[in-house]
Scaffold this motif. Structure first.
Motif, PDB file in Angstrom:
ATOM      1  N   SER A  27      -8.752   0.211  -6.531  1.00  0.00           N
ATOM      2  CA  SER A  27      -8.831  -0.935  -5.636  1.00  0.00           C
ATOM      3  C   SER A  27     -10.158  -1.639  -5.855  1.00  0.00           C
ATOM      4  CB  SER A  27      -8.713  -0.465  -4.183  1.00  0.00           C
ATOM      5  OG  SER A  27      -8.746  -1.567  -3.323  1.00  0.00           O
ATOM      6  N   HIS A  28     -10.119  -2.931  -6.128  1.00  0.00           N
ATOM      7  CA  HIS A  28     -11.311  -3.747  -6.316  1.00  0.00           C
ATOM      8  C   HIS A  28     -11.364  -4.752  -5.178  1.00  0.00           C
ATOM      9  CE1 HIS A  28     -12.121  -2.192 -10.375  1.00  0.00           C
ATOM     10  NE2 HIS A  28     -10.804  -2.027 -10.396  1.00  0.00           N
ATOM     11  N   ARG A  29     -12.343  -4.593  -4.340  1.00  0.00           N
ATOM     12  CA  ARG A  29     -12.451  -5.425  -3.134  1.00  0.00           C
ATOM     13  C   ARG A  29     -13.309  -6.655  -3.408  1.00  0.00           C
ATOM     14  NH1 ARG A  29      -9.525  -2.638   0.348  1.00  0.00           N
ATOM     15  NH2 ARG A  29      -9.710  -0.404   0.335  1.00  0.00           N
TER      16      ARG A  29
ATOM     17  N   ASN B  90       0.830  -1.211   0.000  1.00  0.00           N
ATOM     18  CA  ASN B  90       0.000   0.000   0.000  1.00  0.00           C
ATOM     19  C   ASN B  90       0.858   1.252   0.000  1.00  0.00           C
ATOM     20  OD1 ASN B  90      -2.342  -1.474   0.104  1.00  0.00           O
ATOM     21  ND2 ASN B  90      -2.637  -1.218   2.298  1.00  0.00           N
TER      22      ASN B  90
ATOM     23  N   GLY C 275     -10.442  -9.890  -4.866  1.00  0.00           N
ATOM     24  CA  GLY C 275     -10.037  -8.498  -4.929  1.00  0.00           C
ATOM     25  C   GLY C 275      -8.628  -8.308  -5.482  1.00  0.00           C
TER      26      GLY C 275
END
Length: 152
Positions: free
Chosen positions: A58-60, A41, A64
């Motif tokens: 960001s794809h959770r 991060n 993810g």
């Protein structure tokens, strides 16, 4: 010896050599580099920023991932984007230096202009209260970039 952030950045840049976007798994990268996911991060949030020409999405969820997109701006498009987004309010000296470095790498600034802007936007040159200093720094950089576009 390079620190872990430099190594992670270099690895990601190598992945971006052949394409303009990649999907990354924070946990897989952390395992690969034997570090905490927060280190990934940190690298993404400090080294792959909008002023440097990157978008991080960001794809959770269960599968993810993080999508890292390199934006291929034309020089004037990049400058217009900086003016309309980053330079609307205020910027600190660290952010200004990142923008100046990116403008230099894009051959928008030469050595002399880079050096001059770094000094002109420094806290020592803008000796005033921080809130006003950061606003003034953004205004100066915006004015320089607007005049660059007008001159082209």
């Amino acid at each position: 010896m390079s620190n872990i952030s430099d190594i992670i950045e270099e690895f990601i840049l190598e992945q971006l050599e052949d394409c303009d976007n990649i999907n990354l798994s924070r946990n897989e990268l952390a395992n690969f580099f034997s570090c905490a996911p927060s280190q990934i991060n940190y690298v993404l949030s400090t080294r792959f920023t909008a002023p440097k020409g990157y978008i991080v999405e960001s794809h959770r969820g269960g599968g993810g991932y993080i999508r890292l997109i390199r934006v291929n701006y034309e020089k004037n498009d990049y400058i217009r984007e900086l003016i309309s987004s980053t330079l609307q309010d205020d910027i600190d000296y660290s952010t200004a230096l990142k923008i100046i470095e990116n403008l230099y790498e894009l051959d928008i600034l030469d050595d002399s202009a880079k050096f001059t802007l770094e000094i002109a936007l420094s806290p020592k040159a803008l000796s005033m209260p921080l809130r006003i200093e950061n606003k003034q720094r953004a205004n100066i950089l915006k004015t320089v970039l607007i005049n660059y576009i007008k001159g082209k």
